[in-house]
Design a protein around this motif. Structure first.
Motif, PDB file in Angstrom:
ATOM      1  N   ARG A 185       0.829  -1.212   0.000  1.00 23.78           N
ATOM      2  CA  ARG A 185       0.000   0.000   0.000  1.00 23.78           C
ATOM      3  C   ARG A 185       0.862   1.260   0.000  1.00 23.78           C
ATOM      4  N   ILE A 186       1.978   1.194   0.743  1.00 26.83           N
ATOM      5  CA  ILE A 186       2.874   2.357   0.775  1.00 26.83           C
ATOM      6  C   ILE A 186       3.447   2.608  -0.628  1.00 26.83           C
ATOM      7  N   ARG A 187       3.922   1.517  -1.268  1.00 27.26           N
ATOM      8  CA  ARG A 187       4.481   1.664  -2.628  1.00 27.26           C
ATOM      9  C   ARG A 187       3.437   2.268  -3.561  1.00 27.26           C
ATOM     10  N   SER A 188       2.215   1.710  -3.460  1.00 26.85           N
ATOM     11  CA  SER A 188       1.159   2.162  -4.349  1.00 26.85           C
ATOM     12  C   SER A 188       0.828   3.642  -4.117  1.00 26.85           C
ATOM     13  N   ALA A 189       0.772   4.029  -2.841  1.00 27.27           N
ATOM     14  CA  ALA A 189       0.436   5.428  -2.540  1.00 27.27           C
ATOM     15  C   ALA A 189       1.538   6.358  -3.020  1.00 27.27           C
ATOM     16  N   LEU A 190       2.814   5.936  -2.826  1.00 29.20           N
ATOM     17  CA  LEU A 190       3.930   6.781  -3.260  1.00 29.20           C
ATOM     18  C   LEU A 190       3.947   6.913  -4.775  1.00 29.20           C
ATOM     19  N   ARG A 191       3.593   5.785  -5.451  1.00 30.11           N
ATOM     20  CA  ARG A 191       3.592   5.807  -6.907  1.00 30.11           C
ATOM     21  C   ARG A 191       2.508   6.745  -7.438  1.00 30.11           C
ATOM     22  N   SER A 192       1.314   6.629  -6.863  1.00 34.54           N
ATOM     23  CA  SER A 192       0.242   7.479  -7.395  1.00 34.54           C
ATOM     24  C   SER A 192       0.477   8.932  -7.037  1.00 34.54           C
ATOM     25  N   ALA A 193       1.277   9.158  -5.995  1.00 36.72           N
ATOM     26  CA  ALA A 193       1.583  10.546  -5.659  1.00 36.72           C
ATOM     27  C   ALA A 193       2.636  11.081  -6.606  1.00 36.72           C
ATOM     28  N   GLY A 194       3.477  10.167  -7.130  1.00 37.38           N
ATOM     29  CA  GLY A 194       4.577  10.573  -7.997  1.00 37.38           C
ATOM     30  C   GLY A 194       4.138  11.286  -9.261  1.00 37.38           C
TER      31      GLY A 194
END
Lengths: 375, 230
Positions: free
Chosen positions: B114-123
């Protein structure tokens, strides 16, 4: 919760029999007074006075006594006041209308008042229910927090430790293992407390009393609490020759454990915690005190309630510890009192009926000369 | 994606903070910690972390309140980590601007994903007009969608829904949010609209509608559009 429900109407508190008696009595009394003055007041005025009496009764009593009063007052009015007097005949059409109107008004009055009270009662019940539900939710949230947090810690730590290949340093692995241990102890404490609570609730706690050494008990608890008591200064003030006392070891150990654990948890580092015991003729007094923040005065009476947590509590807890303490002390026919020390900090004072001196103590006689530190 | 992302953990439980610290650091993130809502807000303001893990049961104020205040000026992802598991709490947190919600106890793998996914969509917030995810290609400029390079036929509403998902990949979108965005605020109670269109979309983009890989149901709360496999 015990004091939450105060019935606003006398009706729910006075027995049915008394309600009948009181309503008949008041109608008769009012009628008698009116009768004394019947030379000065007309039958119509009497009718109003009787209706007023009826309304007052309707406000406080149940429907049946009120209906009885309505009928009774109508008959009395007809018999004693409406001309011709002393019989139930009615002289003219106008009085006939008056009588029937009286009847109707009396009945409507009784029924309407009763209905309003019913509605109020339902509204009150709804409010109570909402309150109970809210309390239940708060409770459930706090309990689920208390159980899930250590479980989350254990799962989180094991997930990391089991990962292959491991990215953890030796030091980190050690830290995670420590967290698992701490979390398991916490869970164990909660389960213990819940089980003890249900034992108390069931009402079947029979203290299994035997002769025990308080000093030894306290030392063993302090040993168990070494970790939480780290950086606190526990001090045991129990004289060396303190006599044995008769009590249930398991229950009293839990009592002192919970008090000392709380002291460790809720006092800042460097705090001083003192456990002392004094024997009197037929009383054993154990005091657990600290120089921490103490308790807010306005909440002191409530802290022993089941599931009660201090309003600004910043540390997790189930709200069971102190209620178990109280329950177990009471199972020994003892009492516990909480006060704030004048110089700051909390003081729990437990008094247990105990037979300390010569006549009860099982030790051989030469040991009985050991001093009792009676102050 | 961003291996040195800085993550702020706001949780009053020391044990949870310690474990998260070890978990995150051993996975290449740097961590910051706060034990209260106030402290958390201060650290957010000072350090501007890349992601925040926020507990709801804080001692000084509810995490919902912290999140609301934070969202007035903090735009990066916030993931809620809480023992509270009622739909009401989850929906409130998401409506207040949380990107995701994980219930304690949680699995470490799930949290990291979930952290990876959130960081990616924030990118790629400053994305071009084309969103590419899992063999899907959503072209916001021409309003066309391709699946495995084949053009999909979508109605205007189906497209709007999919584009909304694409822009918020990885994030849980509540029923209310989706209904308001697509149909307008008068329709926030019309859950059946959403159900019908989700079913239609799934038929067009999922390999197997019974095991959706793109549009994931978050029961009682809303939907999450999966932002690619790893």
């Amino acid at each position: 919760m015990q004091d939450a429900y105060v019935p606003p109407f006398l009706g729910s508190r006075i027995s049915k029999r008394w309600q009948y008696l009181l309503s008949i009595q008041s109608v008769c009394l009012v009628s008698a007074v009116c009768f004394l003055f019947s030379a000065y007041i007309g039958a119509e005025v009497v009718a109003f006075v009787l209706l007023l009496t009826l309304s007052l009764i309707a406000m406080f009593f149940d429907i049946l006594p009120v209906l009885l009063t309505a009928v009774l007052s109508a008959l009395i009015w007809d018999y004693f006041f409406l001309l011709p007097r002393y019989n139930f005949r009615v002289g003219n059409t106008e009085d006939e209308i008056l009588l029937s109107m009286y009847f109707v008004i009396a009945l409507v009055n009784a029924v309407l008042t009763f209905k309003i009270r019913q509605i109020e009662k339902i509204a009150r019940q709804k409010e109570e229910k909402a309150k109970t539900l809210k309390l239940y939710n708060t409770l459930l949230n706090s309990l689920s927090h208390e159980f899930r947090t250590p479980i989350a810690a254990i799962i989180g730590a094991t997930d990391n430790l089991l990962e292959e290949p491991s990215r953890l340093s030796r030091e980190d692995s050690k830290k995670l293992l420590t967290e698992i241990s701490v979390a398991s102890m916490r869970l164990n404490r909660h389960v213990e407390n819940l089980l003890n609570m249900s034992r108390l609730e069931s009402g079947f706690i029979q203290p299994k009393k035997d002769w025990h050494d308080i000093h030894e008990m306290v030392s063993s608890i302090l040993h168990q609490l070494e970790e939480p008591l780290f950086l606190r200064k526990p001090e045991v003030a129990i004289s060396d020759g303190f006599p044995l006392v008769r009590l249930d070891y398991g229950l009293m150990e839990q009592v002192l454990y919970n008090l000392l654990f709380n002291a460790a948890l809720y006092t800042p580092e460097g705090s001083w915690i003192r456990i002392s015991a004094e024997g009197f003729d037929e009383l054993l007094v154990i005091i657990v005190e600290d120089d921490g923040p103490g308790f807010p005065e306005e909440e002191i009476d409530r802290v022993f309630e089941k599931f009660y947590r201090l309003k600004d509590s910043r540390i997790g807890g189930s709200g069971l510890g102190l209620s178990i303490v109280k329950g177990f002390v009471e199972a020994h026919n003892g009492t516990i009192a909480l006060t704030n020390r004048p110089s700051g900090g909390a003081r729990f004072l437990i008094s247990l009926p105990a037979c300390l001196p010569a006549r009860c103590n099982p030790l051989p006689s030469e040991n009985l000369t050991l001093q009792l530190s009676v102050s | 994606m961003n291996p040195t992302a800085e993550i702020l953990v706001i949780d009053d439980e020391t044990s949870i903070r310690k474990i998260l610290e070890i978990t995150l650091q051993s996975n290449g993130y740097t961590t910051l910690q706060a034990a209260t809502g106030r402290e958390g807000l201060q650290m957010t303001a000072v350090h501007s972390p890349d992601l925040i893990l926020l507990d709801l049961g804080l001692p000084d104020e509810s995490g919902h309140a912290t999140l609301k205040k934070m969202r007035e000026w903090f735009g990066k992802p916030v993931i809620i980590l809480s023992v509270l598991n009622s739909e009401e709490d989850i929906v409130t947190a998401l409506d207040n601007g949380a990107n995701d919600y994980l219930i304690k106890p949680f699995r470490t793998g799930e949290l990291l994903a979930r952290i990876r996914s959130a960081l990616r969509s924030a990118g790629p917030e400053d994305d071009g007009p084309i969103i590419r995810l899992n063999g899907l290609e959503i072209d916001l400029a021409t309003r066309t969608v391709k699946k495995d390079n084949e053009l999909l036929k979508l109605t205007a509403t189906q497209y709007a829904l999919l584009a909304l998902f694409g822009k918020n990949a990885g994030k849980v979108l509540t029923h209310q949010y989706l209904l308001r965005e697509i149909w307008g605020s008068d329709f926030v109670d019309q859950l059946q609209y959403l159900r019908v269109f989700i079913a239609q979309l799934r038929k067009k983009i999922e390999k197997d509608v019974n095991y959706p890989e793109h549009i994931i149901t978050e029961s009682g709360v809303g939907y999450r559009f999966l932002a690619g496999s790893n």
